[in-house]
Enzyme design. Structure first.
Site, mmCIF file in Angstrom:
data_model
loop_
_atom_site.group_PDB
_atom_site.id
_atom_site.type_symbol
_atom_site.label_atom_id
_atom_site.label_comp_id
_atom_site.label_asym_id
_atom_site.label_seq_id
_atom_site.Cartn_x
_atom_site.Cartn_y
_atom_site.Cartn_z
ATOM 1 C CE LYS A 88 8.735 2.260 8.864
ATOM 2 N NZ LYS A 88 9.141 3.726 10.095
ATOM 3 C CB ILE A 142 -0.930 0.233 1.156
ATOM 4 C CG1 ILE A 142 0.150 0.373 2.233
ATOM 5 C CG2 ILE A 142 -1.864 -1.117 1.338
ATOM 6 C CD1 ILE A 142 -0.968 0.260 3.738
ATOM 7 N N GLY A 143 2.291 1.107 0.066
ATOM 8 C CA GLY A 143 3.021 2.565 0.012
ATOM 9 C C GLY A 143 4.293 2.247 0.032
ATOM 10 C CG PHE A 180 13.582 8.603 1.567
ATOM 11 C CD1 PHE A 180 14.373 8.934 0.528
ATOM 12 C CD2 PHE A 180 12.393 9.463 1.598
ATOM 13 C CE1 PHE A 180 14.154 9.933 0.487
ATOM 14 C CE2 PHE A 180 12.009 10.748 1.723
ATOM 15 C CZ PHE A 180 13.422 10.968 0.622
ATOM 16 C CG PHE A 181 15.046 4.986 5.115
ATOM 17 C CD1 PHE A 181 16.370 5.058 4.824
ATOM 18 C CD2 PHE A 181 14.559 5.833 6.632
ATOM 19 C CE1 PHE A 181 17.152 6.089 4.618
ATOM 20 C CE2 PHE A 181 15.878 6.585 6.446
ATOM 21 C CZ PHE A 181 16.015 7.254 5.368
ATOM 22 C CB SER A 182 10.489 0.562 5.731
ATOM 23 O OG SER A 182 9.725 1.809 5.787
ATOM 24 C CD GLU A 183 8.888 -2.461 -0.859
ATOM 25 O OE1 GLU A 183 8.691 -3.854 -0.734
ATOM 26 O OE2 GLU A 183 9.388 -1.982 -2.572
ATOM 27 C CB VAL A 184 3.556 0.348 4.221
ATOM 28 C CG1 VAL A 184 2.344 0.338 5.657
ATOM 29 C CG2 VAL A 184 4.630 1.916 5.275
ATOM 30 C CG ASP A 191 10.928 11.492 9.415
ATOM 31 O OD1 ASP A 191 11.615 12.859 8.722
ATOM 32 O OD2 ASP A 191 11.346 11.059 9.169
#
EC number: 2.7.12.1
Length: 571
Positions: free
Chosen positions: A87, A64-65, A68-72, A176
């Site tokens: 995550k 779903i998204g 920079f450092f991860s995929e969800v 952040d």
């Protein structure tokens, strides 16, 4: 392969299936070496987080998204059907931050903080399982064509402020905070916001103790000027990031300086931005300007922000109810005069409301409340000592200070660093939420805590900020009825009482723990993100008068339709 080996990762303990294995009991030969061993606090903290350890193949996944450092991924457990968000870390050098995020989320419990559900191990890496938020993030909501009244926008701003106030009270700041990391939940009560992504969170430094200067981390468009200049900074950097988010909420534009006007010193161009606010409530705009102040000492705390937003939201809801009462007789008369008016067919509802290339809609029209009553003029002051309004006759093109510095790469990067031992120590010192806060799902096996056979020497009190959050633990509702009060006891937040006008609670001392942790070498990585163009919003005619240096701050007068610059100084 044995399950304990399959669910283990280098540097982390395997899942404990029985209490006897952790305590060194059970009478087996393999446990002889564990008898009498004093486990370090870092190991015990990991055991707490790993009590809900799962495998990736236990879920069905839907991406779903990505960041920079991860995929969800939206995941559903095959056995129980429970829906969660996964995550997945994609950068090996970011493993330490991912571990810290898991440990921190496991000790936070608040309705406006993303809820931790468990951990998942896949291909030797640790990944976090959290609650699934059903409406994306704040940036996506603002970029949509949905009409968002000011009551909804102020409510979302309030939710974010309450979540950050809770985090700051715990002695940690986000570092952040962006509109991408504010998730949107929609239910029968309307929209609510949840703060997420604590991979760069850090312990609030104590200037009096001579704390070491923190590294430059975060997303440039939202980073405070003092952070971008590599100067010492504290939790007030989160307030500036929050101010940029408020600008996005008010004007429904991106934080990119090509849309949100900025100054050469990374501040907000107040004079240019006021053309984009439409019928924004002046006190809401004033709060935004205060949060974006270049001087960190002049920015309000999230306690003050929350109280201000609570007052604004209450007033807007009263005005909305008054407007509805005035509209009811008018609507009834129209129905009596035109009984033959027919509603459009259901086929019209299926017509897509957006073009193939959607463009951002900026709501700059007058509110209906202006039709019935003329609001008294209100003033919005700019109290930023580092801001100088530009002469209206000699306006220069928009400034993008992020393009002038090569290291910022136009602002489309993200800076990160290894977690310091101070934040790891604070993470271990935080009290974990009570067992009633996050009930285990059917597929999760409860892990009984080990019997304590050791005691640490008393440590110094935790560096919690004394400006506690009196409204933490509350959750406002957009319904017509009175909002429900969610007490701190429900969320097991012992240090923070529900909203009262009483004195602020004092910080509680915590037990010192061993904070040793192995750290990997860090690398610098970036993944540029594409930005979708959006049209600039319609602006109103204004006269701008330049103020000489040393004069009183510029004052902007509002009367319900745009803003006008007054020719006289305050006072």
């Amino acid at each position: 392969m044995d399950r304990s080996k399959r669910n283990s990762i280098a540097g982390f303990p395997p899942r404990v299936e029985r209490l006897e294995e952790f305590e060194g009991g059970g009478g087996g030969e393999g446990n002889v070496s564990q008898v009498g061993r004093v486990w370090p606090s870092s190991y015990r903290a990991l055991i707490s987080a790993f009590s809900r350890l799962t495998r990736l193949d236990d879920f069905t996944c839907e991406k779903i998204g990505s960041g920079f450092f991860s995929e969800v991924f939206k995941v559903r457990h095959r056995a129980s059907g429970q829906v969660m968000a996964l995550k997945m870390n994609t950068l090996s050098s970011n493993r330490a931050n991912m571990l810290k995020e898991v440990q921190l989320m496991n000790r936070l419990s608040h309705p406006n903080i993303l809820r931790f559900m468990g951990v998942c191990v896949h291909q030797g890496q640790l990944h976090a399982l959290t609650e699934y938020i059903n409406s994306g993030n704040l940036e996506q909501l603002l970029d949509s064509n949905l009409h968002l009244p000011w009551t909804v926008r102020v409510k979302l701003a309030y939710d974010i402020a309450v979540g950050l106030s809770y985090l700051h009270f715990k002695g940690i700041f986000h570092r952040d905070l962006t509109s991408k990391n504010c998730l949107i939940k929609r239910d029968e009560n309307g929209y609510s916001a949840v703060v997420a992504d604590f991979g760069l969170a850090e312990k609030i430094p104590d200037v009096s103790m001579g704390s070491e200067k923190l590294a430059v981390v975060g997303s440039p468009f939202w980073m405070a000027p003092e952070v971008l200049r590599d100067e010492p900074y504290n939790e007030k950097a989160d307030v500036f990031s929050y101010g940029i988010i408020l600008c996005e909420i008010i004007a429904r534009i991106q934080a990119d300086p090509d849309y949100l006007p900025r100054t050469e010193n990374f501040g907000l161009d107040y004079d240019a931005f006021q053309h984009m606010v439409g019928d924004c409530p002046p006190d809401f705009l004033q709060l935004t300007f205060n949060c974006c102040n270049m001087d960190p000492k002049l920015r309000p705390s999230f306690v003050e922000i929350g109280k201000t937003l609570e007052e604004i939201l209450s007033r807007l809801q009263e005005e909305e109810q008054e407007r509805d009462r005035k509209l009811q007789p008018t609507a009834r008369g129209l129905l009596e005069k035109a009984p033959g008016v027919k509603r459009l067919s259901s086929l019209d509802d299926k017509i897509p409301h957006k073009s193939p290339c959607p463009r951002r809609t900026i709501w700059l029209s007058r509110s209906q409340s202006d039709i019935f009553s003329r609001k008294p003029p209100r003033t919005v002051s700019v109290l930023d000592p580092y801001y100088r309004p530009r002469d209206g006759a000699a306006r220069t093109p928009k400034v993008n200070p992020f393009s002038a510095r090569q290291d910022l790469m136009g602002g489309k990067i993200k800076f990160f660093d290894l977690p310091s031992k101070s934040v790891i120590s604070l993470v271990f010192d935080l009290d974990a939420p009570g067992p009633g806060t996050m009930p285990l799902a059917d597929w999760q096996e409860p892990l009984a805590p080990p019997i304590r056979r050791w005691r640490s020497l008393p440590g110094s009190p935790e560096f919690l900020h004394q400006e506690a959050c009196p409204f933490v633990g509350r959750e406002e509702s957009l319904s017509d009825g009175p909002p429900p009060r969610l007490s701190s006891l429900k969320y097991r937040v012992k240090e923070i009482p529900p909203f009262r006008a009483s004195a602020l609670p004092a910080a509680q001392a915590h037990e010192a723990m061993d904070c040793s942790i192995l750290q990997e070498e860090n690398g610098f990585g970036s993944r540029p993100q594409g930005t979708s163009p959006c049209p600039a919003g319609a602006s109103e005619e204004m006269e701008v008068e330049e103020r000489p240096a040393g004069s009183t701050p510029a004052t902007f007068s509002t009367s319900g339709i745009g803003l006008q610059t007054q020719g006289k100084q305050d006072g």
